[in-house]
Write an enzyme that holds these catalytic residues in place. Structure first.
Site, PDB file in Angstrom:
ATOM      1  N   GLY A   1       0.813  -1.211   0.000  1.00 62.42           N
ATOM      2  CA  GLY A   1       0.000   0.000   0.000  1.00 62.42           C
ATOM      3  C   GLY A   1       0.843   1.257   0.000  1.00 62.42           C
ATOM      4  O   GLY A   1       0.629   2.172  -0.797  1.00 62.42           O
TER       5      GLY A   1
ATOM      6  N   GLY B   1       4.034   1.433  -0.749  1.00 63.44           N
ATOM      7  CA  GLY B   1       5.087   1.406  -1.754  1.00 63.44           C
ATOM      8  C   GLY B   1       6.465   1.585  -1.147  1.00 63.44           C
ATOM      9  O   GLY B   1       7.448   1.803  -1.863  1.00 63.44           O
TER      10      GLY B   1
ATOM     11  N   GLU C   1      -6.100  -4.256   0.485  1.00 61.77           N
ATOM     12  CA  GLU C   1      -5.851  -5.699   0.427  1.00 61.77           C
ATOM     13  C   GLU C   1      -6.980  -6.435  -0.285  1.00 61.77           C
ATOM     14  O   GLU C   1      -6.736  -7.372  -1.057  1.00 61.77           O
ATOM     15  CB  GLU C   1      -5.656  -6.217   1.850  1.00 61.77           C
ATOM     16  CG  GLU C   1      -4.395  -5.680   2.500  1.00 61.77           C
ATOM     17  CD  GLU C   1      -4.546  -5.364   3.977  1.00 61.77           C
ATOM     18  OE1 GLU C   1      -3.601  -4.799   4.561  1.00 61.77           O
ATOM     19  OE2 GLU C   1      -5.616  -5.670   4.545  1.00 61.77           O
TER      20      GLU C   1
END
Length: 208
Positions: free
Chosen positions: A111, A113, A175
């Site tokens: 999420g 990065g 997710e």
């Protein structure tokens, strides 16, 4: 736990809220499918981003998947489906996972990065000549900078607790989207292959 009147309190209300959030994310992804980040320079460069990701997976010598925590669990579901399709797939961290090399693809999800273990794996893959497909909420992240194809998910990161982008806890919406994206990519590759469900079935695990 104190009661809240501005958020769902029953399971049914929660399910409705989660369904609405997921539907919203899918609509946004469909709208931005051609504007997500890509560093691709091959003949897929003109394709929508998600189709570039699918093409890279289809043409890979081997596919490796990696993510931390729930993102990693979500990608393991994608790995299973790609294996059902007949691809040579490995989950990073398993004892039987070989070294990555040129011609391979690493599919990752983070999420932020910026998850340290995922970024290090991406750096290793890039140094080895493999291509990277990244799913993230952060197009300007270190992970996105390394990726040949970056799928940007407009969801909250796990530390966004203000409920402005999601009512759900932590990175749940991201997710969940990783699972849906994985299934969409698999479905596209499966239908393009011409294989029937019966032809895929023998690859399902029988040591259960």
């Amino acid at each position: 736990m104190p009661s809240r009147t501005d958020t769902p309190v029953t399971v049914t209300e929660s399910l409705a809220a989660i369904a609405a959030e997921n539907a919203g994310i899918v609509r946004q992804l469909l709208t931005t499918a051609t504007t997500n980040s890509t560093n691709s320079t091959d003949d897929t460069a003109g394709l929508p981003t998600l189709d570039q990701a699918a093409a890279a997976l289809r043409g890979a010598r081997r596919v490796f998947v990696f993510g931390a925590g729930r993102s990693g669990l979500a990608l393991r579901m994608t790995a299973m489906r790609l294996m059902h399709l007949g691809l040579d797939v490995h989950v990073v961290g398993e004892v039987t996972t070989p070294a990555i090399a040129a011609g391979d693809v690493l599919l990752v999800a983070s999420g932020s990065g910026a998850t340290a273990t995922v970024v290090r794996a991406a750096e290793t893959a890039a140094a080895s000549g493999a291509r990277l497909i990244a799913i993230t909420t952060a197009p300007d992240s270190p992970l996105a900078a390394l990726a040949a194809v970056t799928v940007v998910v407009p969801a909250a990161q796990k530390q966004d607790h203000d409920e402005l982008r999601s009512l759900q806890y932590s990175g749940a919406l991201f997710e969940q989207t990783v699972v849906v994206l994985g299934d969409a990519i698999f479905h596209s590759l499966w239908k393009a292959s011409g294989a029937t469900a019966d032809e895929l079935w023998p690859r399902h695990a029988n040591l259960e």
